[in-house]
Design a protein around this motif. Structure first.
Motif, PDB file in Angstrom:
ATOM      1  N   MET A  29       0.978  -1.168   0.165  1.00 39.18           N
ATOM      2  CA  MET A  29       0.297   0.333  -0.058  1.00 39.18           C
ATOM      3  C   MET A  29       1.031   1.273   0.265  1.00 39.18           C
ATOM      4  O   MET A  29       0.513   2.244  -0.735  1.00 39.18           O
ATOM      5  CB  MET A  29      -0.601   0.365   1.401  1.00 39.18           C
ATOM      6  N   ALA A  30       1.733   1.386   1.066  1.00 43.81           N
ATOM      7  CA  ALA A  30       3.051   2.636   0.575  1.00 43.81           C
ATOM      8  C   ALA A  30       3.168   2.524  -0.086  1.00 43.81           C
ATOM      9  O   ALA A  30       3.743   3.713  -1.046  1.00 43.81           O
ATOM     10  CB  ALA A  30       3.549   2.188   2.231  1.00 43.81           C
ATOM     11  N   THR A  31       3.661   1.908  -1.103  1.00 43.41           N
ATOM     12  CA  THR A  31       4.200   2.260  -2.328  1.00 43.41           C
ATOM     13  C   THR A  31       3.529   1.681  -3.606  1.00 43.41           C
ATOM     14  O   THR A  31       3.859   2.969  -4.223  1.00 43.41           O
ATOM     15  CB  THR A  31       5.454   0.392  -3.261  1.00 43.41           C
ATOM     16  N   ILE A  32       2.223   1.565  -3.172  1.00 44.30           N
ATOM     17  CA  ILE A  32       1.153   1.863  -4.194  1.00 44.30           C
ATOM     18  C   ILE A  32       0.801   4.223  -4.173  1.00 44.30           C
ATOM     19  O   ILE A  32       1.284   4.117  -5.209  1.00 44.30           O
ATOM     20  CB  ILE A  32       0.370   1.087  -4.829  1.00 44.30           C
ATOM     21  N   THR A  33       0.830   4.238  -2.661  1.00 43.77           N
ATOM     22  CA  THR A  33       0.876   5.382  -2.636  1.00 43.77           C
ATOM     23  C   THR A  33       2.269   6.096  -3.242  1.00 43.77           C
ATOM     24  O   THR A  33       1.441   7.056  -4.263  1.00 43.77           O
ATOM     25  CB  THR A  33       0.720   5.514  -1.486  1.00 43.77           C
ATOM     26  N   TYR A  34       2.873   6.124  -2.837  1.00 43.67           N
ATOM     27  CA  TYR A  34       4.560   6.647  -3.356  1.00 43.67           C
ATOM     28  C   TYR A  34       4.443   7.028  -4.960  1.00 43.67           C
ATOM     29  O   TYR A  34       4.786   7.503  -5.376  1.00 43.67           O
ATOM     30  CB  TYR A  34       5.510   5.799  -3.293  1.00 43.67           C
ATOM     31  N   LYS A  35       3.799   5.835  -6.105  1.00 40.32           N
ATOM     32  CA  LYS A  35       4.263   5.953  -7.168  1.00 40.32           C
ATOM     33  C   LYS A  35       2.496   6.802  -7.740  1.00 40.32           C
ATOM     34  O   LYS A  35       2.662   6.856  -8.197  1.00 40.32           O
ATOM     35  CB  LYS A  35       4.129   4.672  -7.512  1.00 40.32           C
ATOM     36  N   GLU A  36       1.637   6.651  -7.014  1.00 40.99           N
ATOM     37  CA  GLU A  36       0.518   7.361  -7.466  1.00 40.99           C
ATOM     38  C   GLU A  36       0.715   8.739  -7.274  1.00 40.99           C
ATOM     39  O   GLU A  36      -0.345   9.663  -7.530  1.00 40.99           O
ATOM     40  CB  GLU A  36      -0.831   6.750  -7.091  1.00 40.99           C
ATOM     41  N   ILE A  37       1.445   9.023  -5.887  1.00 41.63           N
ATOM     42  CA  ILE A  37       0.782  10.141  -5.471  1.00 41.63           C
ATOM     43  C   ILE A  37       2.081  11.055  -5.648  1.00 41.63           C
ATOM     44  O   ILE A  37       3.346  10.802  -5.346  1.00 41.63           O
ATOM     45  CB  ILE A  37       0.359  10.462  -4.150  1.00 41.63           C
ATOM     46  N   ASN A  38       2.461  11.586  -7.084  1.00 39.53           N
ATOM     47  CA  ASN A  38       3.464  12.369  -7.656  1.00 39.53           C
ATOM     48  C   ASN A  38       4.250  13.582  -6.568  1.00 39.53           C
ATOM     49  O   ASN A  38       5.654  13.068  -6.213  1.00 39.53           O
ATOM     50  CB  ASN A  38       3.749  12.888  -8.863  1.00 39.53           C
ATOM     51  N   GLN A  39       3.608  14.293  -5.710  1.00 43.45           N
ATOM     52  CA  GLN A  39       4.119  15.094  -4.781  1.00 43.45           C
ATOM     53  C   GLN A  39       4.528  14.640  -3.685  1.00 43.45           C
ATOM     54  O   GLN A  39       5.603  15.605  -2.794  1.00 43.45           O
ATOM     55  CB  GLN A  39       3.123  16.172  -4.758  1.00 43.45           C
ATOM     56  N   LEU A  40       4.663  12.952  -3.230  1.00 44.80           N
ATOM     57  CA  LEU A  40       5.271  12.916  -2.231  1.00 44.80           C
ATOM     58  C   LEU A  40       6.085  12.502  -1.862  1.00 44.80           C
ATOM     59  O   LEU A  40       6.963  11.399  -3.486  1.00 44.80           O
ATOM     60  CB  LEU A  40       4.517  11.340  -1.533  1.00 44.80           C
ATOM     61  N   THR A  41       7.641  12.943  -1.405  1.00 48.37           N
ATOM     62  CA  THR A  41       9.247  11.832  -1.164  1.00 48.37           C
ATOM     63  C   THR A  41       8.535   9.978  -1.193  1.00 48.37           C
ATOM     64  O   THR A  41       7.650   9.375  -0.244  1.00 48.37           O
ATOM     65  CB  THR A  41       9.594  12.910  -0.924  1.00 48.37           C
ATOM     66  N   GLN A  42      10.013   9.261  -0.913  1.00 49.37           N
ATOM     67  CA  GLN A  42       9.649   8.399  -0.522  1.00 49.37           C
ATOM     68  C   GLN A  42       9.551   8.586   1.064  1.00 49.37           C
ATOM     69  O   GLN A  42       9.267   7.942   1.858  1.00 49.37           O
ATOM     70  CB  GLN A  42      10.932   7.926  -1.019  1.00 49.37           C
TER      71      GLN A  42
END
Length: 54
Positions: A29-42
Motif C-alpha cells: 500500500m505504501a509503495t502504491i501510494t508513493y507511485k500514484e501521488i507524485n508530490q510525495l517523496t519516498q
C-alpha cells in the motif's frame, strides 16, 4: 530507487490482491501510494505508513 521505477502501480495492486501477510499488505500500500501521488517523496510516504525511509 531504480527497481521501483520498473514496476507499475497496477502490477502492485495485482500482487496486493494475492497476499495475506499484514506487513506485506502495508508495504505494498505504501509503495502504491508513493507511485500514484507524485508530490510525495519516498521519506514522506514512509512516514505516512510508519516506516523508516530506508
Amino acid at each position: 530507487m531504480a527497481a521501483l521505477e520498473t514496476v507499475s502501480a497496477e502490477d502492485l495492486r495485482h500482487d496486493l490482491a494475492e497476499v495475506d501477510d499484514a506487513d506485506l499488505v502495508q508495504r505494498l500500500m505504501a509503495t502504491i501510494t508513493y507511485k500514484e501521488i507524485n508530490q510525495l517523496t519516498q521519506a514522506e510516504t514512509a512516514k505516512l505508513y510508519g516506516f523508516s525511509s530506508t
